[in-house]
Design an enzyme around this catalytic site. Structure first.
Site, PDB file in Angstrom:
ATOM      1  N   ASP A  54      43.581  39.502  35.897  1.00 43.42           N
ATOM      2  CA  ASP A  54      43.116  38.407  35.054  1.00 43.42           C
ATOM      3  C   ASP A  54      41.591  38.340  34.975  1.00 43.42           C
ATOM      4  O   ASP A  54      41.034  37.911  33.971  1.00 43.42           O
ATOM      5  CB  ASP A  54      43.661  37.076  35.583  1.00 43.42           C
ATOM      6  CG  ASP A  54      45.166  36.945  35.374  1.00 43.42           C
ATOM      7  OD1 ASP A  54      45.679  37.554  34.416  1.00 43.42           O
ATOM      8  OD2 ASP A  54      45.826  36.250  36.168  1.00 43.42           O
ATOM      9  N   THR A 111      46.342  39.418  40.369  1.00 46.25           N
ATOM     10  CA  THR A 111      47.080  38.450  39.574  1.00 46.25           C
ATOM     11  C   THR A 111      47.068  38.906  38.119  1.00 46.25           C
ATOM     12  O   THR A 111      46.036  39.329  37.614  1.00 46.25           O
ATOM     13  CB  THR A 111      46.447  37.044  39.675  1.00 46.25           C
ATOM     14  OG1 THR A 111      45.081  37.112  39.236  1.00 46.25           O
ATOM     15  CG2 THR A 111      46.501  36.542  41.110  1.00 46.25           C
ATOM     16  N   ASP A 116      40.704  29.989  35.466  1.00 45.60           N
ATOM     17  CA  ASP A 116      41.297  31.326  35.361  1.00 45.60           C
ATOM     18  C   ASP A 116      40.863  32.222  36.518  1.00 45.60           C
ATOM     19  O   ASP A 116      40.551  33.404  36.333  1.00 45.60           O
ATOM     20  CB  ASP A 116      40.923  31.986  34.031  1.00 45.60           C
ATOM     21  CG  ASP A 116      41.592  31.321  32.842  1.00 45.60           C
ATOM     22  OD1 ASP A 116      42.336  30.346  33.055  1.00 45.60           O
ATOM     23  OD2 ASP A 116      41.360  31.769  31.704  1.00 45.60           O
TER      24      ASP A 116
END
Length: 568
Positions: free
Chosen positions: A185, A229, A530
């Site tokens: 991510d 992730t 995020d």
């Protein structure tokens, strides 16, 4: 085109008709039996000879054979969506001339029916993310597929943070159809900021203005998952699988995606597409950064430690509710491939989507509409405040933080978890791993919004909350079922205006487990944007509908998995 072809010693009647390539087995009495069909849109490539690509490439040269590669869909218990695999069928022709006719017609059909497929991609690989296998994953799985599909790739292996973002902002991007992120991510976020920033830069727009009219980005973004992730990949494809993602890129799928801009003091801080979390999720990220040597396990360790610390924080939240008639975070819908809510939102956000100029004016109309309406104000102590632009589903939480959130409806889901008993909060966290409704708890509120503002309560208010917490501890056993704040929002998700009403803080509960991690409780948390820590606490966030497009199509329903026979 139609003719007889052979698979081994069996004769088939093959036909290429419009959008479909199919072949039907013919027995010795010339009776037709089983038919297998492949949509031209699912064909990846056509090669002369007997060819195999994965796990390694081999070619058996034959002047009468050709191989057709296509997408096969299979279900997997570990994935929420369907896995895509490279199917292949090797055909034999009676003559070399017929083989040349078949390969020519199949390739022409691909160009005719699939004009939006990428032909040139800019690929960024993070060699350090996850288990440091980004380069190997790309070279062994994605690159052979791109080569088979005739896609030219310019590959850059990054050597420092923000290298991908800086390249996209400054270098010539002429001729590229899309950008591919190979990593997690964090790598995707770099590419996202670079693509959005470059688009606004070329349009002469100022990103720092919270009400700015942001131009929709023409470059598509692809994700090859290879990080610790891969939330964005899982939420948009339904699986963390490099082959599946590479095939979506080759097919040229296009999934619009909402983006949340985060501002502080009229300055853009970051863009977010998944989770913006304050309190628990911010503390977990801050704690995990101290234990990066643990790898992905650091998130579980940090989560346990932060939970035991039993923290809550005072804050003031303002939010602009979305139209409750369009959708609700409690309506039990799921954003799947071909989502009706997102499709209707496209018509609403871009009523004249005939070009980039109309999209820009539509964004202007959207921002103007957002400035109207009543803002809602709530205030109190929160375990966590979260804004999600998607479900945030992942393997550990298959339905995500907000199961009914949508990828491209121009809204986000604001989740307010008020201060509560530690065991109640544990119940909330546990429900993320199951199919139980995590919003069906007395200390959890969820609202579908278009914008939010957050600020920390003043010092005087903070002192009042602490006093209320001490008093609440003494009365906890007698008033277990009482709520310490006014509940003006419906529990079934309908959005009611709460203008000029202040929701008081619930009675704080010093917790039973606080002594496990005795340390001075901080008065402020940090924002987890995020997976990145924001340096500011007071922020303003706006959702920009369908600002970017991914090489994806949303999560496919597992009921659409292909059977072993029949259609493919």
């Amino acid at each position: 085109m139609e003719s007889s072809l052979w698979l081994g010693k069996r004769r088939y009647r093959a036909a290429l008709t419009g959008w479909t390539f199919n072949w039907t087995r013919v027995d010795k009495k010339n009776r037709q039996d089983q038919t297998i069909s492949v949509a031209v849109a699912d064909v990846i490539g056509v090669e002369e000879g007997r060819v195999s690509i994965l796990p390694r490439k081999w070619v058996e040269d034959s002047d009468k054979d050709f191989t057709v590669f296509y997408v096969k869909r299979v279900s997997s218990g570990s994935a929420r969506g369907l896995l895509w695999r490279l199917g292949q069928t090797q055909f034999s022709c009676p003559s070399r001339v017929l083989r040349e006719q078949w390969t020519k017609h199949l390739r022409a059909a691909l160009k005719t029916h699939c004009p939006l497929r990428p032909s040139r991609l800019l690929v960024f690989i993070n060699p350090f993310g996850g288990k440091k296998k980004g380069r190997h994953i790309y070279d062994s799985l994605a690159a052979p597929l791109f080569e088979l599909a005739g896609i030219s790739c310019h590959v850059i292996v990054t050597e420092r943070a923000n290298q991908a973002r800086d390249h996209l902002l400054k270098k010539d991007l002429t001729g590229f159809d899309g950008v591919v992120s190979v990593g997690g991510d964090g790598m995707f976020s770099e590419v996202l900021h670079g693509v959005i920033g470059r688009t606004q830069q070329e349009a002469g727009l100022c990103e720092n203005e919270p009400s700015a009219v942001l131009q929709a980005c023409p470059l598509h973004i692809g994700i090859i998952p290879a990080g610790s992730t891969d939330c964005v990949c899982y939420a948009t494809v339904g699986a963390i699988d490099p082959v599946t993602s590479a095939l979506h890129i080759i097919i040229g799928d296009s999934q619009p995606l909402d983006v949340c801009s985060v501002h502080h003091a009229s300055t853009l801080v970051r863009y977010s597409v998944s989770l913006l979390g304050y309190g628990f999720y911010g503390d977990v990220l801050a704690q995990s950064e101290k234990n990066r040597w643990m790898g992905p396990l650091r998130y579980d360790y940090a989560g346990a430690l932060v939970y035991l610390s039993n923290r809550s924080y005072a804050g003031v939240v303002h939010f602009l509710p979305a139209d409750p008639m369009l959708s609700s975070p409690r309506d039990k819908t799921r954003c799947l491939s071909g989502c009706d809510v997102c499709s209707r939102s496209t018509e609403r956000l871009f009523p004249q989507s005939s070009g980039s100029s109309s999209r820009c004016s539509s964004h202007l109309s959207q921002i103007s509409n957002d400035s109207e309406g009543d803002w809602v104000r709530v205030e109190g102590r929160f375990r966590c405040v979260s804004l999600t632009s998607m479900s945030c589903s992942c393997p550990k939480s298959p339905l995500g933080l907000s199961p009914s959130a949508h990828l491209a409806d121009g809204t986000g889901d604001l989740i307010l978890v008020w201060d509560s008993h530690p065991l109640g909060f544990l119940k909330y966290l546990y429900r993320h791993t199951s199919s139980q409704d995590q919003f069906d708890l007395p200390f959890v509120d969820v609202h579908r919004v278009k914008a939010i503002r957050f600020s920390v309560a003043s010092g005087e208010e903070e002192d009042a909350y602490k006093e209320a917490g001490e008093a609440g501890l003494a009365e906890e056993e007698e008033e277990e079922d009482e709520r310490g704040y006014e509940e003006d929002a419906s529990r079934i998700g309908s959005q009611q205006h709460l203008t000029n009403k202040c929701v008081q803080a619930p009675k704080a509960t010093c917790g039973l487990l606080c002594a496990v991690c005795c340390s001075k409780t901080p008065t402020k948390s940090v924002w987890n944007c995020d997976g990145e820590i924001l340096p500011f606490t007071d922020i303003l966030c706006r959702i920009h509908g369908q600002l970017v497009r991914l090489y994806a199509r949303g999560i496919e329903d597992t009921a659409a998995a292909q059977p072993g026979t029949g259609q493919m």
